[in-house]
Motif scaffolding. Structure first.
Motif, PDB file in Angstrom:
ATOM      1  N   PHE A  24      -8.967  10.295  -1.263  1.00  0.00           N
ATOM      2  CA  PHE A  24      -9.878   9.211  -1.646  1.00  0.00           C
ATOM      3  C   PHE A  24      -9.646   8.803  -3.101  1.00  0.00           C
ATOM      4  O   PHE A  24      -9.598   7.613  -3.429  1.00  0.00           O
ATOM      5  CB  PHE A  24     -11.335   9.652  -1.474  1.00  0.00           C
ATOM      6  CG  PHE A  24     -11.817   9.693  -0.048  1.00  0.00           C
ATOM      7  CD1 PHE A  24     -11.008   9.298   1.006  1.00  0.00           C
ATOM      8  CD2 PHE A  24     -13.096  10.132   0.245  1.00  0.00           C
ATOM      9  CE1 PHE A  24     -11.453   9.337   2.328  1.00  0.00           C
ATOM     10  CE2 PHE A  24     -13.568  10.166   1.547  1.00  0.00           C
ATOM     11  CZ  PHE A  24     -12.735   9.774   2.587  1.00  0.00           C
ATOM     12  N   THR A  25      -9.519   9.797  -3.970  1.00  0.00           N
ATOM     13  CA  THR A  25      -9.346   9.524  -5.398  1.00  0.00           C
ATOM     14  C   THR A  25      -8.022   8.807  -5.671  1.00  0.00           C
ATOM     15  O   THR A  25      -7.971   7.797  -6.383  1.00  0.00           O
ATOM     16  CB  THR A  25      -9.383  10.833  -6.207  1.00  0.00           C
ATOM     17  OG1 THR A  25     -10.658  11.464  -6.024  1.00  0.00           O
ATOM     18  CG2 THR A  25      -9.169  10.567  -7.689  1.00  0.00           C
ATOM     19  N   LYS A  26      -6.942   9.299  -5.079  1.00  0.00           N
ATOM     20  CA  LYS A  26      -5.621   8.727  -5.335  1.00  0.00           C
ATOM     21  C   LYS A  26      -5.451   7.326  -4.751  1.00  0.00           C
ATOM     22  O   LYS A  26      -4.749   6.483  -5.323  1.00  0.00           O
ATOM     23  CB  LYS A  26      -4.537   9.659  -4.782  1.00  0.00           C
ATOM     24  CG  LYS A  26      -4.405  10.964  -5.549  1.00  0.00           C
ATOM     25  CD  LYS A  26      -3.285  11.830  -4.980  1.00  0.00           C
ATOM     26  CE  LYS A  26      -3.128  13.121  -5.777  1.00  0.00           C
ATOM     27  NZ  LYS A  26      -2.020  13.975  -5.270  1.00  0.00           N
ATOM     28  N   LEU A  27      -6.089   7.083  -3.602  1.00  0.00           N
ATOM     29  CA  LEU A  27      -5.940   5.780  -2.948  1.00  0.00           C
ATOM     30  C   LEU A  27      -7.036   4.798  -3.344  1.00  0.00           C
ATOM     31  O   LEU A  27      -7.000   3.630  -2.942  1.00  0.00           O
ATOM     32  CB  LEU A  27      -5.928   5.946  -1.423  1.00  0.00           C
ATOM     33  CG  LEU A  27      -4.808   6.817  -0.834  1.00  0.00           C
ATOM     34  CD1 LEU A  27      -4.871   6.783   0.690  1.00  0.00           C
ATOM     35  CD2 LEU A  27      -3.440   6.338  -1.319  1.00  0.00           C
ATOM     36  N   GLY A  28      -8.029   5.273  -4.103  1.00  0.00           N
ATOM     37  CA  GLY A  28      -9.120   4.398  -4.515  1.00  0.00           C
ATOM     38  C   GLY A  28     -10.008   3.997  -3.356  1.00  0.00           C
ATOM     39  O   GLY A  28     -10.539   2.881  -3.317  1.00  0.00           O
ATOM     40  N   THR A  29     -10.182   4.903  -2.395  1.00  0.00           N
ATOM     41  CA  THR A  29     -10.989   4.622  -1.211  1.00  0.00           C
ATOM     42  C   THR A  29     -12.283   5.436  -1.249  1.00  0.00           C
ATOM     43  O   THR A  29     -12.409   6.386  -2.028  1.00  0.00           O
ATOM     44  CB  THR A  29     -10.216   4.962   0.071  1.00  0.00           C
ATOM     45  OG1 THR A  29      -9.783   6.338   0.001  1.00  0.00           O
ATOM     46  CG2 THR A  29      -8.987   4.082   0.218  1.00  0.00           C
ATOM     47  N   THR A  30     -13.212   5.063  -0.378  1.00  0.00           N
ATOM     48  CA  THR A  30     -14.488   5.781  -0.318  1.00  0.00           C
ATOM     49  C   THR A  30     -14.799   6.325   1.058  1.00  0.00           C
ATOM     50  O   THR A  30     -15.781   7.043   1.232  1.00  0.00           O
ATOM     51  CB  THR A  30     -15.651   4.858  -0.743  1.00  0.00           C
ATOM     52  OG1 THR A  30     -15.679   3.714   0.122  1.00  0.00           O
ATOM     53  CG2 THR A  30     -15.494   4.406  -2.186  1.00  0.00           C
ATOM     54  N   GLN A  57     -11.027   3.303   5.438  1.00  0.00           N
ATOM     55  CA  GLN A  57     -10.183   2.655   4.433  1.00  0.00           C
ATOM     56  C   GLN A  57      -8.833   3.361   4.318  1.00  0.00           C
ATOM     57  O   GLN A  57      -7.791   2.711   4.184  1.00  0.00           O
ATOM     58  CB  GLN A  57     -10.897   2.648   3.079  1.00  0.00           C
ATOM     59  CG  GLN A  57     -12.117   1.741   3.037  1.00  0.00           C
ATOM     60  CD  GLN A  57     -12.920   1.902   1.761  1.00  0.00           C
ATOM     61  OE1 GLN A  57     -12.821   2.925   1.078  1.00  0.00           O
ATOM     62  NE2 GLN A  57     -13.728   0.910   1.439  1.00  0.00           N
ATOM     63  N   ALA A  80       0.761   3.304  -3.296  1.00  0.00           N
ATOM     64  CA  ALA A  80      -0.359   4.222  -3.489  1.00  0.00           C
ATOM     65  C   ALA A  80      -0.132   5.508  -2.712  1.00  0.00           C
ATOM     66  O   ALA A  80      -0.442   6.607  -3.181  1.00  0.00           O
ATOM     67  CB  ALA A  80      -1.660   3.561  -3.049  1.00  0.00           C
ATOM     68  N   SER A 127       0.818  -1.203   0.000  1.00  0.00           N
ATOM     69  CA  SER A 127       0.000   0.000   0.000  1.00  0.00           C
ATOM     70  C   SER A 127       0.856   1.258   0.000  1.00  0.00           C
ATOM     71  O   SER A 127       0.377   2.346  -0.302  1.00  0.00           O
ATOM     72  CB  SER A 127      -0.929   0.013   1.211  1.00  0.00           C
ATOM     73  OG  SER A 127      -0.181  -0.118   2.410  1.00  0.00           O
ATOM     74  N   THR A 169       1.736   8.555  -4.167  1.00  0.00           N
ATOM     75  CA  THR A 169       1.089   9.500  -5.081  1.00  0.00           C
ATOM     76  C   THR A 169       0.557  10.734  -4.353  1.00  0.00           C
ATOM     77  O   THR A 169       0.174  11.707  -4.991  1.00  0.00           O
ATOM     78  CB  THR A 169      -0.089   8.820  -5.817  1.00  0.00           C
ATOM     79  OG1 THR A 169      -1.104   8.473  -4.865  1.00  0.00           O
ATOM     80  CG2 THR A 169       0.371   7.560  -6.533  1.00  0.00           C
TER      81      THR A 169
END
Length: 216
Positions: free
Chosen positions: A195-201, A205, A152, A149, A155
Motif C-alpha cells: 500500500f505504501t509503495k504503490l500509494g494505495t489504500t 486499487q 511503481a 503503473s 519498487t
C-alpha cells in the motif's frame, strides 16, 4: 464501548446462529432481530442500533431496499450485507445504496466478527470473491490500461510482488499465507508495505494496478 447490533434475516435458524456466534464477543451486543427489511427499518427507527447484518432476499422488503432507506436517515447506521448470493449485480447494487460491507454466509466466523469491527471503525469490509467481482467490473470498464503503473511495481520486492498477484486474484490473507507458505501476520506486513509503495489504500486499487501493468 459495546456496539449495538441488529440481525436481519428471514430464516430464524440463521438469526439464532449469528446471535450465538456474536454472543461471546464483549464489543458486540445483539439487541434486536428482524425477519425482513421493513421490520428492520421500523425497529431501528424506534430504537437505533450501530450496525445491521442484513440478508439480501427477504419478503416484504429486501435487503437492498432496506439498506437504501436506512442510509437515507440523518444518522444512518452501518450496514453489512451477509448473503449467499455473490452475483456482481447484487454486489454493485448493495454498495451503490450505501452498504458498508458485503460478506458471504460461508465467511469464517472470526472473519465476520473482524469485518464488523472494521466497519464500526469506518473501514469497508468485502469478501475476497466480492473484491474479485469489483476488480473485474472496474477493469472491464476502463478504456485503456495504464501501463505506466509498472514503474511503481518495480519498487516492490519479489515477495511483495507475489503477494500483490494474489491480491489481484481476490485472495484472502489466509489464502495468500497458504499459497506462499508464510504466516498471516507476514502477509499483513507485506500488504502494508505494498500500500505504501504503490500509494494505495485498499486491495482493489492494488489489483487494478496489477491488471493495468499486465501482471494479473
Amino acid at each position: 464501548m459495546t456496539a449495538r447490533i441488529m440481525i436481519v434475516d428471514d430464516d430464524p435458524l440463521v438469526r439464532s446462529g449469528l446471535k450465538l456466534l456474536l454472543g461471546g464477543d464483549l464489543e458486540l451486543d445483539v439487541v434486536a432481530e428482524a425477519a425482513n427489511g421493513q421490520e428492520a427499518v421500523q425497529r431501528h427507527t424506534a430504537d437505533p442500533v450501530d450496525l445491521l447484518l442484513m440478508d439480501l432476499r427477504m419478503p416484504v422488503m429486501d435487503g437492498i431496499a432496506a439498506t437504501s432507506e436506512l442510509k437515507a436517515l440523518d444518522a444512518p447506521p452501518s450496514v453489512i450485507v451477509l448473503t449467499t448470493f455473490d452475483a456482481d449485480e447484487y454486489v454493485v447494487r448493495a454498495l451503490a445504496v450505501g452498504a458498508d460491507g458485503f460478506l458471504l454466509k460461508d465467511t469464517a466466523p472470526e472473519d465476520i466478527v473482524a469485518a464488523m469491527k472494521n466497519v464500526l471503525r469506518g473501514q469497508p469490509a468485502l469478501s475476497p470473491s466480492v473484491t474479485a467481482a469489483l476488480i473485474k467490473q472496474v477493469v472491464d470498464r476502463r478504456p485503456e490500461p495504464d501501463r505506466g503503473s509498472g514503474a511503481a511495481l518495480a519498487t516492490l520486492t519479489e515477495r511483495e510482488h507475489d503477494v500483490a498477484i494474489c491480491l489481484a486474484k481476490g485472495a484472502s490473507n489466509a489464502e495468500i499465507a497458504a499459497e506462499l507458505f508464510m504466516s498471516v501476520a507476514t502477509v499483513k506486513a507485506h500488504i502494508s508495505h505494498i500500500f505504501t509503495k504503490l500509494g494505495t489504500t485498499n486491495r482493489v486499487q492494488v489489483a487494478i494496478i496489477m491488471h493495468d501493468a499486465g501482471r494479473a
